[in-house]
Design a protein around this motif. Structure first.
Motif, mmCIF file in Angstrom:
data_model
loop_
_atom_site.group_PDB
_atom_site.id
_atom_site.type_symbol
_atom_site.label_atom_id
_atom_site.label_comp_id
_atom_site.label_asym_id
_atom_site.label_seq_id
_atom_site.Cartn_x
_atom_site.Cartn_y
_atom_site.Cartn_z
ATOM 1 N N TYR A 35 0.780 -1.233 0.000
ATOM 2 C CA TYR A 35 0.000 0.000 0.000
ATOM 3 C C TYR A 35 0.812 1.284 0.000
ATOM 4 C CZ TYR A 35 -4.765 -1.692 0.221
ATOM 5 O OH TYR A 35 -5.967 -2.241 -0.095
ATOM 6 N N CYS A 36 1.859 1.396 0.804
ATOM 7 C CA CYS A 36 2.549 2.678 0.903
ATOM 8 C C CYS A 36 4.046 2.495 1.077
ATOM 9 C CB CYS A 36 1.968 3.513 2.046
ATOM 10 S SG CYS A 36 2.495 2.961 3.672
ATOM 11 N N SER A 37 4.737 3.575 1.318
ATOM 12 C CA SER A 37 6.195 3.540 1.380
ATOM 13 C C SER A 37 6.736 3.102 2.740
ATOM 14 C CB SER A 37 6.739 4.923 1.045
ATOM 15 O OG SER A 37 6.228 5.875 1.952
ATOM 16 N N VAL A 38 5.880 2.833 3.695
ATOM 17 C CA VAL A 38 6.364 2.385 5.003
ATOM 18 C C VAL A 38 7.004 1.006 4.889
ATOM 19 C CG1 VAL A 38 5.671 1.788 7.361
ATOM 20 C CG2 VAL A 38 4.716 3.804 6.251
ATOM 21 N N ALA A 39 6.496 0.180 3.975
ATOM 22 C CA ALA A 39 7.048 -1.159 3.694
ATOM 23 C C ALA A 39 6.946 -2.097 4.900
ATOM 24 C CB ALA A 39 8.485 -1.055 3.204
ATOM 25 N N CYS A 40 5.760 -2.203 5.466
ATOM 26 C CA CYS A 40 5.529 -3.110 6.590
ATOM 27 C C CYS A 40 5.654 -4.562 6.141
ATOM 28 C CB CYS A 40 4.128 -2.888 7.167
ATOM 29 S SG CYS A 40 3.934 -1.283 7.959
ATOM 30 N N GLY A 41 6.152 -5.390 7.030
ATOM 31 C CA GLY A 41 6.264 -6.813 6.739
ATOM 32 C C GLY A 41 4.945 -7.516 7.000
#
Length: 199
Positions: free
Chosen positions: A56-62
């Motif tokens: 979804y976004c640039s946070v790049a959650c695992g």
């Protein structure tokens, strides 16, 4: 309505609050979590666990995706559960509302699964092969660059600019992928280059 609180009522209320807090502190407040943890292995029994990055976004959650279906037996694997990855340094298992709803996106009927093209004058998209789609993109980019490439500015200084095409990169990639993408885009002369991480 005027309601007065007597000393006796106040002491009863405080005592009940202290008792509830004490019970929670002794570990009884985690009964629901323990119950869920006991059920979880059975819920995900027989699934294949795959780690990935939220799109979804640039946070790049695992994230961890669980799928059912044995590919070796010719069965189609289907994702049945997605959750945050507790071992991932970015999110430590937590997900935002969009990330928590990833399963709905995966199974959405409107999700694009293959390349499509709408030909000039047509009112609908038609499915095409990946080879045709990638060849078409490469051809259009090459033609545009040949037509609009600016080697020198008005003062004769070499600038090597390509200003008529832009590139939107994925921000949830590895550093190595981002580095190579940057080199390719800038090497082609593109000026308009962006991704979600900028914001």
């Amino acid at each position: 309505m005027n309601m007065e609180l007597s000393r006796r009522q106040f002491v009863k209320g405080v005592s009940a609050g202290v008792a509830g807090t004490t019970i929670g502190a002794l570990g009884f407040g985690d009964v629901e979590a323990a119950y869920a943890a006991a059920i979880r292995p059975f819920k995900l029994a027989g699934t294949t666990e795959t780690r990935n990055t939220c799109t979804y976004c640039s946070v790049a959650c695992g994230i961890i995706m669980y799928s059912k279906g044995n590919l070796a037996k010719g069965e189609k694997a289907e994702i049945v559960h997605i959750e945050g990855d507790v071992d991932h340094p970015t999110n430590r298992g937590t997900l935002c509302p969009k990330g928590a709803a990833l399963l709905d996106m995966v199974h959405a009927e409107t999700r694009t699964l293959y390349p499509q093209i709408r030909r000039p004058g047509s009112d609908r998209f038609e499915r095409v092969s990946w080879d045709l789609a990638l060849d078409r993109v490469a051809r259009l980019m090459k033609d545009d660059r040949d037509k609009n490439f600016i080697a020198r500015n008005n003062d004769g200084v070499t600038v090597n600019r390509w200003t008529t095409t832009g590139f939107l990169a994925a921000s949830a990639t590895t550093n190595e992928t981002a580095f190579v993408t940057y080199k390719v885009v800038r090497g082609a002369g593109m000026v308009a280059f962006d991704n979600q991480a900028r914001v």
